[in-house]
Design a protein around this motif. Sequence first.
Motif, short mmCIF file in Angstrom:
data_model
loop_
_atom_site.label_atom_id
_atom_site.label_comp_id
_atom_site.label_asym_id
_atom_site.label_seq_id
_atom_site.Cartn_x
_atom_site.Cartn_y
_atom_site.Cartn_z
N LEU A 1 0.87 -1.18 0.00
CA LEU A 1 0.00 0.00 0.00
C LEU A 1 0.90 1.22 0.00
O LEU A 1 1.95 1.20 0.64
CB LEU A 1 -0.80 0.07 1.30
CG LEU A 1 -2.16 -0.61 1.39
CD1 LEU A 1 -2.81 -0.21 2.70
CD2 LEU A 1 -3.07 -0.20 0.24
N PHE B 1 -2.90 0.97 -4.05
CA PHE B 1 -2.56 -0.44 -3.87
C PHE B 1 -1.69 -0.88 -5.04
O PHE B 1 -2.05 -0.68 -6.20
CB PHE B 1 -3.83 -1.28 -3.80
CG PHE B 1 -3.60 -2.76 -3.81
CD1 PHE B 1 -3.85 -3.52 -4.94
CD2 PHE B 1 -3.09 -3.40 -2.68
CE1 PHE B 1 -3.61 -4.90 -4.96
CE2 PHE B 1 -2.85 -4.76 -2.69
CZ PHE B 1 -3.11 -5.52 -3.83
N TYR C 1 -0.64 0.49 -10.39
CA TYR C 1 -1.31 0.64 -9.10
C TYR C 1 -2.82 0.89 -9.27
O TYR C 1 -3.27 1.21 -10.37
CB TYR C 1 -0.70 1.82 -8.34
CG TYR C 1 -0.69 3.09 -9.15
CD1 TYR C 1 0.48 3.50 -9.79
CD2 TYR C 1 -1.85 3.87 -9.30
CE1 TYR C 1 0.49 4.66 -10.56
CE2 TYR C 1 -1.84 5.02 -10.07
CZ TYR C 1 -0.67 5.41 -10.70
OH TYR C 1 -0.65 6.53 -11.46
N GLN C 2 -3.53 0.73 -8.15
CA GLN C 2 -4.97 0.97 -8.12
C GLN C 2 -5.23 2.03 -7.05
O GLN C 2 -4.68 1.95 -5.96
CB GLN C 2 -5.66 -0.34 -7.71
CG GLN C 2 -7.17 -0.31 -7.74
CD GLN C 2 -7.74 -1.54 -7.02
OE1 GLN C 2 -7.05 -2.55 -6.86
NE2 GLN C 2 -8.97 -1.44 -6.58
N LEU D 1 -7.19 3.58 -4.17
CA LEU D 1 -8.23 3.16 -3.23
C LEU D 1 -9.00 4.37 -2.69
O LEU D 1 -10.21 4.30 -2.45
CB LEU D 1 -7.61 2.39 -2.06
CG LEU D 1 -6.85 1.11 -2.40
CD1 LEU D 1 -6.34 0.46 -1.11
CD2 LEU D 1 -7.74 0.14 -3.16
N GLY D 2 -8.29 5.46 -2.46
CA GLY D 2 -8.96 6.64 -1.89
C GLY D 2 -8.12 7.87 -2.12
O GLY D 2 -6.92 7.79 -2.33
N SER E 1 -15.64 4.69 3.14
CA SER E 1 -14.74 5.12 2.07
C SER E 1 -13.29 5.25 2.54
O SER E 1 -13.02 5.54 3.70
CB SER E 1 -15.23 6.47 1.55
OG SER E 1 -14.25 7.11 0.80
N TYR E 2 -12.37 5.06 1.61
CA TYR E 2 -10.95 5.27 1.91
C TYR E 2 -10.53 6.70 1.58
O TYR E 2 -9.35 7.02 1.58
CB TYR E 2 -10.08 4.29 1.10
CG TYR E 2 -10.11 2.88 1.64
CD1 TYR E 2 -10.59 1.82 0.88
CD2 TYR E 2 -9.66 2.62 2.95
CE1 TYR E 2 -10.62 0.54 1.39
CE2 TYR E 2 -9.70 1.34 3.46
CZ TYR E 2 -10.18 0.30 2.68
OH TYR E 2 -10.23 -0.97 3.17
N ALA F 1 -7.14 -0.06 5.33
CA ALA F 1 -6.87 -0.65 4.02
C ALA F 1 -5.86 -1.78 4.10
O ALA F 1 -5.97 -2.80 3.42
CB ALA F 1 -6.36 0.43 3.06
N GLU G 1 -7.67 -4.86 5.02
CA GLU G 1 -8.54 -5.41 3.98
C GLU G 1 -7.76 -6.01 2.82
O GLU G 1 -8.14 -7.04 2.27
CB GLU G 1 -9.48 -4.32 3.44
CG GLU G 1 -10.50 -4.90 2.46
CD GLU G 1 -11.36 -3.85 1.77
OE1 GLU G 1 -11.64 -2.80 2.41
OE2 GLU G 1 -11.72 -4.07 0.60
N TYR G 2 -6.64 -5.34 2.41
CA TYR G 2 -5.94 -5.80 1.22
C TYR G 2 -4.79 -6.77 1.52
O TYR G 2 -4.10 -7.21 0.61
CB TYR G 2 -5.44 -4.59 0.41
CG TYR G 2 -6.58 -3.92 -0.33
CD1 TYR G 2 -7.41 -3.00 0.29
CD2 TYR G 2 -6.86 -4.27 -1.66
CE1 TYR G 2 -8.49 -2.44 -0.38
CE2 TYR G 2 -7.92 -3.70 -2.35
CZ TYR G 2 -8.74 -2.79 -1.69
OH TYR G 2 -9.80 -2.23 -2.37
#
Lengths: 355, 237
Positions: free
Chosen positions: A154, A167, A174-175, A177-178, A228-229, A278, A281-282
């Motif tokens: 992260l 992420f 990358y993705q 997240l927030g 929400s992130y 996060a 969760e990830y």
Amino acid sequence: MAVINMGVEKLNYNARIKKENEDIYILALESSCDETAASVNKNGLEVLANVVSSQVDLHKKFGGVVPEIASRKHLELLLPVIDQALEKAGIGFEDLDAVASTYGPGLVGGLLVTLTAAKTISLALDIPLIGVNHIAGHIYANFIDNPDIKKPLLCLTISGGHTDLLFFENLRGYQILGRTIDDAAGEAFDKISRFIGLGYPGGPAIEKAAQTGDREAIDFPRADLGESYDFSFSGLKTSVMNYVNNEEQRGNEININDLAASFQEAVVDSLASNLIKAAKEYEVKSVVLSGGVAANQRLREVIAERLKEHSLDLYYPPLELCTDNAAMIGAVAYYQYLDHDFAPLSISADPSLKL
Amino acid sequence: MLILGIDCSTDILGLALMDSNQLKGEYNLSLKRQHSEKLLPLMEQIFELLEIKAADLDGVAVAIGPGSFTGLRIGITTAKMLGRIFSIPVKGIPTLEVIAAGSNGDYILPLLDARRERVYYSFYQRNENKKGLFLKEINKAASAAISELPEILSEYKSEEITIIGEMKAEVQQILEQEGFLVKQSAAENNFTRAAVLARLGQDYINSGQEDDIYQLNPIYLKKPQAEINWQQKYGSN
């Protein structure tokens, strides 16, 4: 055969596009704010030279970076930083496989200086031009320092203009997240610092004052964005300003150090909480901090503490890579090179480029 | 000797290639605010059309202002990099000189709009000794209110002055009111022509005059607004 390039990607460069197992040398340039920088990167993460020329003193009396003044200075410093980088790396223009420059986000006048220089180098040497996102640069600064970092990971990137939580499965992409829905964390530091008279830049000023302050003196609100992130700091900023105005109206003396410490604690708490949520969760193996605000010691302290419970490795770049520099741009450029993600000579500077 | 001329100082983007006094190609394109996107692609295009490579260049001439701060930096950055990469001479030429050199006449007043009834101007005399190769600069580039021009040029009331560039109608009116003899240049000459820039560059470089690329900066003629505001508030330090 000649190819007319007016905004269409050109891939038939004379310089052969190298493969991943070969050594790839990239000259990277950066001038999005008040630092003029050039670097030479070998295979991305290996930094042969990293030259930065800072203009902080030039802008101090204005309380912020003045774009026109910065742009004029970038033009003056351009050749010296490039010369120094090539000299330090022990290579010449003819050894380069590609040239990269930040194209956003940042101040457009400054961006245009190195972007134009990179375009010229690309045309002159017929090597690929790579346009790099400055925020991605700050993230990859971490990978320069820790090339064997455990993935997936992260990244919390926090600066004057951005606050993003990302992420990474691996280093190729990358993705998001927030992100912040209003002020960036660094922006909040700058605004509050100026508001309470501590000056610019705000991060270091508030951090210094907070060192002798009581972080529990005032309980400022942490934004609640539910599941929400995303992040939000404008409510906190308003809260601090209201507090100061109220105290002044009542004729109370305000302890600036306590105020700084409590404000800083609220920012740090918000950032850390989202990050930990996060991380759980990830199921990541490492966490990386990046951006100017990553230099904040209290932030590092709090996050490291909370991550210990999850036995996660925390990384943040060394101080010389937290501020703007070109080595981080060269690192991102390398992965773009491998993907043949090249820019046309018509690429524009984008002052509000996002991840 | 192959010289590239680059001009991004005004709305007109100029690129020209002069090869030993022969014009190979010239672009003068009214591309307002697109210089950053169009300069390099157009440069690549003109090179390809003329079958030359950047490495073939023997020198670069670049217009250095006054003009758009952003445009000036784009042009000068490009020129500096070419000079540095290929170790070729670079000559910075004032934009007003480029405009003037594109004009006929013995006394030339090139003009650029500086907004608010002001102009950037310079004043040149065609230098007969050098047979029109170089213009003799009588007044260095400066900014002035249009209304100040008759006073500035008072010594030259008896000469025919050719005005060229922007704000011509306004300037002509005010000069003629004060009894000056004014001639206007034709539309096809009335701007910064890249071929003129390249030719000037060629002549300067041939006569050994080049610039130090490490010291080459725009003629801004104007401090940054923030600096002006600061000085108004706190006085100069």
